[in-house]
Write a protein that holds these residues in place. Structure first.
Motif, PDB file in Angstrom:
ATOM      1  N   THR A 239     -10.381   6.102   3.199  1.00 24.39           N
ATOM      2  CA  THR A 239      -9.222   6.652   3.487  1.00 24.39           C
ATOM      3  C   THR A 239      -8.149   5.563   2.456  1.00 24.39           C
ATOM      4  N   LEU A 240      -7.204   6.512   1.742  1.00 20.16           N
ATOM      5  CA  LEU A 240      -6.147   5.759   0.965  1.00 20.16           C
ATOM      6  C   LEU A 240      -4.920   6.263   1.483  1.00 20.16           C
ATOM      7  N   ASN A 241      -3.809   5.290   1.616  1.00 25.29           N
ATOM      8  CA  ASN A 241      -2.432   5.672   2.022  1.00 25.29           C
ATOM      9  C   ASN A 241      -1.736   5.856   0.681  1.00 25.29           C
ATOM     10  N   THR A 242      -1.163   7.118   0.435  1.00 25.64           N
ATOM     11  CA  THR A 242      -0.627   7.863  -0.922  1.00 25.64           C
ATOM     12  C   THR A 242       0.791   8.290  -0.165  1.00 25.64           C
ATOM     13  N   THR A 243       1.344   8.614  -1.520  1.00 30.45           N
ATOM     14  CA  THR A 243       2.779   9.260  -1.267  1.00 30.45           C
ATOM     15  C   THR A 243       2.889  10.633  -1.695  1.00 30.45           C
ATOM     16  N   THR A 248       3.234  16.453  -5.930  1.00 30.33           N
ATOM     17  CA  THR A 248       2.277  15.689  -6.362  1.00 30.33           C
ATOM     18  C   THR A 248       2.012  14.435  -5.533  1.00 30.33           C
ATOM     19  N   TYR A 249       0.896  14.066  -5.228  1.00 34.13           N
ATOM     20  CA  TYR A 249       0.714  12.896  -4.842  1.00 34.13           C
ATOM     21  C   TYR A 249       0.422  11.691  -5.712  1.00 34.13           C
ATOM     22  N   GLN A 250       1.151  10.270  -5.261  1.00 35.36           N
ATOM     23  CA  GLN A 250       1.044   9.265  -6.026  1.00 35.36           C
ATOM     24  C   GLN A 250       0.372   8.172  -5.243  1.00 35.36           C
ATOM     25  N   LEU A 251      -0.292   7.209  -6.164  1.00 36.55           N
ATOM     26  CA  LEU A 251      -1.305   6.264  -5.310  1.00 36.55           C
ATOM     27  C   LEU A 251      -0.269   5.148  -5.213  1.00 36.55           C
ATOM     28  N   TYR A 252       0.354   5.309  -4.166  1.00 33.75           N
ATOM     29  CA  TYR A 252       1.470   4.374  -3.873  1.00 33.75           C
ATOM     30  C   TYR A 252       1.769   4.363  -2.393  1.00 33.75           C
ATOM     31  N   ASP A 253       1.406   3.259  -1.709  1.00 33.43           N
ATOM     32  CA  ASP A 253       1.008   2.837  -0.256  1.00 33.43           C
ATOM     33  C   ASP A 253       2.563   2.446   0.214  1.00 33.43           C
ATOM     34  N   THR A 254       3.408   3.267   0.762  1.00 28.96           N
ATOM     35  CA  THR A 254       4.427   2.364   1.291  1.00 28.96           C
ATOM     36  C   THR A 254       4.429   1.701   2.546  1.00 28.96           C
ATOM     37  N   THR A 255       3.125   1.719   3.148  1.00 30.26           N
ATOM     38  CA  THR A 255       2.941   1.087   4.324  1.00 30.26           C
ATOM     39  C   THR A 255       2.564  -0.313   4.439  1.00 30.26           C
ATOM     40  N   ARG A 256       2.244  -0.720   3.303  1.00 35.18           N
ATOM     41  CA  ARG A 256       1.836  -2.096   2.786  1.00 35.18           C
ATOM     42  C   ARG A 256       2.619  -2.789   1.773  1.00 35.18           C
ATOM     43  N   GLY A 257       3.930  -2.567   2.050  1.00 35.98           N
ATOM     44  CA  GLY A 257       4.696  -3.367   0.876  1.00 35.98           C
ATOM     45  C   GLY A 257       5.056  -2.584  -0.390  1.00 35.98           C
ATOM     46  N   THR A 325       6.637  -7.803   0.837  1.00 37.27           N
ATOM     47  CA  THR A 325       6.508  -7.026  -0.657  1.00 37.27           C
ATOM     48  C   THR A 325       5.223  -7.084  -1.266  1.00 37.27           C
ATOM     49  N   ALA A 326       4.502  -6.066  -1.760  1.00 37.58           N
ATOM     50  CA  ALA A 326       3.244  -5.886  -2.288  1.00 37.58           C
ATOM     51  C   ALA A 326       3.299  -6.018  -3.627  1.00 37.58           C
ATOM     52  N   ALA A 327       2.009  -6.781  -4.254  1.00 33.66           N
ATOM     53  CA  ALA A 327       2.040  -6.743  -5.969  1.00 33.66           C
ATOM     54  C   ALA A 327       1.694  -5.475  -6.147  1.00 33.66           C
ATOM     55  N   TYR A 328       1.086  -5.164  -7.572  1.00 34.87           N
ATOM     56  CA  TYR A 328       0.684  -3.850  -7.914  1.00 34.87           C
ATOM     57  C   TYR A 328      -0.610  -4.035  -8.804  1.00 34.87           C
ATOM     58  N   SER A 329      -1.421  -3.113  -8.886  1.00 31.22           N
ATOM     59  CA  SER A 329      -2.737  -3.207  -9.666  1.00 31.22           C
ATOM     60  C   SER A 329      -2.756  -2.426 -10.849  1.00 31.22           C
ATOM     61  N   ARG A 330      -3.326  -2.657 -11.735  1.00 27.75           N
ATOM     62  CA  ARG A 330      -3.482  -2.136 -12.926  1.00 27.75           C
ATOM     63  C   ARG A 330      -4.990  -2.133 -13.237  1.00 27.75           C
TER      64      ARG A 330
END
Length: 555
Positions: A239-243, A248-257, A325-330
């Motif tokens: 399960t992934l938290n997305t927005t 359109t869904y974004q791979l963006y998790d607002t629940t973890r920073g 605040t979260a980092a981001y991934s590439r």
């Protein structure tokens, strides 16, 4: 920048995570305080609250604490005996359940950053001093602040060092800045120069070179570069938290920073583009060389979620910087780039796609490893060179292992192997073995006077071995289907205290008692101090820490 493993064809660089003292951080400690962490024991029962465990602070509380500490920094500097030209800059504050406060400082001298001058001041709940942990005991006293060599000479030397690592740059990324170097020997006036570009394996280059401003001698060098459904390559369907943005869904998790996952499309510059999807089902569970492949992104996003939750649930830490605040991934970085790395400059994790662009380095323990470099950078700041560099790498292996166990994922059960899923060598072998590090052919099982000359990915073996012994003990055993047989230097039998307690001890040592220059002897002292604070001097846990270090020849 801290790549996951060492490429044998590269010249080993002396790397560090020195943090300049110019930026003023501010935190605090009066409101929004949660209860202390109560980690579960290895038997699954909840352990009794630990008085010396760190409190989970809200962002507001942390900010308040740092502001309070900075306001009293001049008084603190005088109290601990710093000179008139020295000032303290608050970097972090940790408060324990019993009210003890540990304030981490960077230092300046005549307005110049002091690299290797960091320290931690410990105070009881009542404000009574309980000691100072210093990266250096040397007095900061420089006869002259006027350089005897030009900045241009320092820059030329830095460019030459970067070129030896594969950079094609012919000039520094910016003007050399004056600093005080206190990382080793007598503190001196120096230049710090940064050179960018790429290293010879495609890893971005952010080489910092420290040059004596009087003699032109190179003193040091380090690299700056450490809910939808996801069908991942390594962890199964998760399960992934997305927005949802519009349709359109974004791979963006607002629940973890606010963690986001970006697609580099095999480029090595910039941040790439945010992953989006129409049906909120990410990836296929199979790797593809296509740059539109979402599977690696699903693994990276899942790894970020699990790592955030591990630090939050285990230590009460609110993100890598502990500021919410979260980092981001590439992902899809470079072309057939066989590595992964953390970078402080972008505050991000980056993953290559491996051989044939079909073996992404996005497994759970790799994700936890990379983000833990960020935690180390924002706490002890262990210099990524010599013995402190080995401790830096081991910290990422230790917490990466903790992340993997905490996920409790049947597709990737917890183990004491590093990178066993990504198969970099093509023969099913992991990158590293914590129970007997020398099984990889390069890592050290035990400390010796030559350990500090090894690449940090191999000198880390001593601390990895210590952690395994502390957690599980010596001898033969099978855990989650993996068989281990851990030896000891002195032929002793070590009884483990369980991974949960071992993690608490390592985290407290890192965040409270280690500094940028901590070596293996210092790590023994730091972990004994942590065990004493958490479980009591002379406790079974304290004695186990001492025994495990002796078993890897650190006495």
């Amino acid at each position: 920048m801290t790549p996951l493993y060492a490429r044998h064809k590269r010249t080993t660089l002396a790397i560090a995570t020195v943090v300049a003292a110019g930026a003023l951080l501010t935190t605090g400690l009066t409101t929004g305080i949660a209860s202390a962490q109560t980690p579960a024991s290895s038997t699954g029962r909840t352990a009794k609250p630990l008085a010396a465990a760190p409190l989970a602070l809200s962002a507001t509380a942390r900010t308040s604490l740092i502001k309070e500490a900075q306001a009293s920094a001049p008084e603190t500097a005088r109290a601990i005996g710093l000179g008139a030209k020295e000032q303290l800059v608050v970097r972090d504050v940790v408060k324990d359940a019993d009210g003890t406060v540990h304030t981490r400082y960077e230092r300046t001298y005549a307005g110049l950053p002091v690299l290797g001058g960091d320290l931690v001041v410990h105070e009881s709940k009542s404000g009574t001093p309980q000691g100072v942990t210093r990266a250096t005991n040397a007095s900061i006293k420089v006869a002259s602040l006027k350089p005897q060599i030009s900045a241009a000479k320092a820059e030329k030397q830095a460019v030459k060092a970067a070129q030896s690592a594969g950079s094609a740059r012919t000039a520094a990324s910016g003007a050399a800045r004056k600093v005080i170097w206190a990382g080793s020997g007598t503190p001196v006036l120096a230049y710090e120069t940064v050179v960018g570009g790429l290293q010879d394996d495609g890893t971005p280059n952010e080489l910092h070179v420290i040059t004596d401003a009087a003699t032109g001698k190179k003193l040091f060098e380090y690299q700056g570069i450490e809910t939808g459904t996801g069908k991942t390559l390594y962890s199964g369907t998760v399960t992934l938290n997305t927005t949802l943005s519009g349709s359109t869904y974004q791979l963006y998790d607002t629940t973890r920073g606010g963690h986001k996952t970006y697609n580099m499309k095999h480029r090595s510059g910039g941040n790439g583009t945010l992953f989006t999807d129409a049906d909120d089902v990410w990836g296929t569970g199979t790797a593809s060389s296509s740059t539109s492949d979402q599977t690696a992104a699903a693994d990276a996003a899942y790894g970020a979620q699990v790592t955030w939750d591990f630090y939050k649930n285990t230590f009460g830490r609110n993100g890598i910087k502990n500021d919410g605040t979260a980092a981001y991934s590439r992902v899809h970085y470079g072309n057939q780039y066989v590595n992964a790395f953390w970078s402080d400059s972008c505050f991000c994790m980056t993953y290559g796609d491996g051989s044939g662009n079909t073996h992404p380095l996005t497994s759970l323990d790799v994700a936890g490893h990379e983000m833990s470099h960020g935690v180390t950078s924002n706490t002890a700041g262990l210099n990524y060179s010599g013995e402190s560099g080995g401790l830096n790498e081991a910290t990422s292996d230790i917490f990466g292992t903790g992340v993997e166990f905490s996920a409790n994922n049947a597709s990737d059960p917890g183990d004491y192997l590093i990178g066993e899923k990504i198969d970099i060598f093509g023969n099913g072998s992991p990158l590293r073995y914590m129970d007997k590090p020398s099984k990889d052919g390069s890592s050290a099982d035990y400390w010796s006077s030559s350990v500090g000359s090894l690449d940090v990915h191999y000198s880390s073996g001593v601390a990895n071995h210590f952690f395994y012994l502390l957690s599980e003990g010596s001898g033969s055993k099978t855990i989650n289907g993996v068989t281990y047989n851990s030896p000891t230097y002195n032929g002793s039998t070590v009884t483990g205290i369980g991974r949960a307690k071992a993690l608490q001890i390592w985290y407290k040592a890192l965040t409270t008692y280690m500094t940028s220059t901590t070596n293996y002897a210092g790590a023994r002292t730091a972990t004994l101090s942590a065990a004493s604070a958490l479980y009591g001097s002379g406790s079974a846990e304290y004695n186990a820490v001492a025994a495990a270090w002796s078993a890897v020849n650190v006495n």
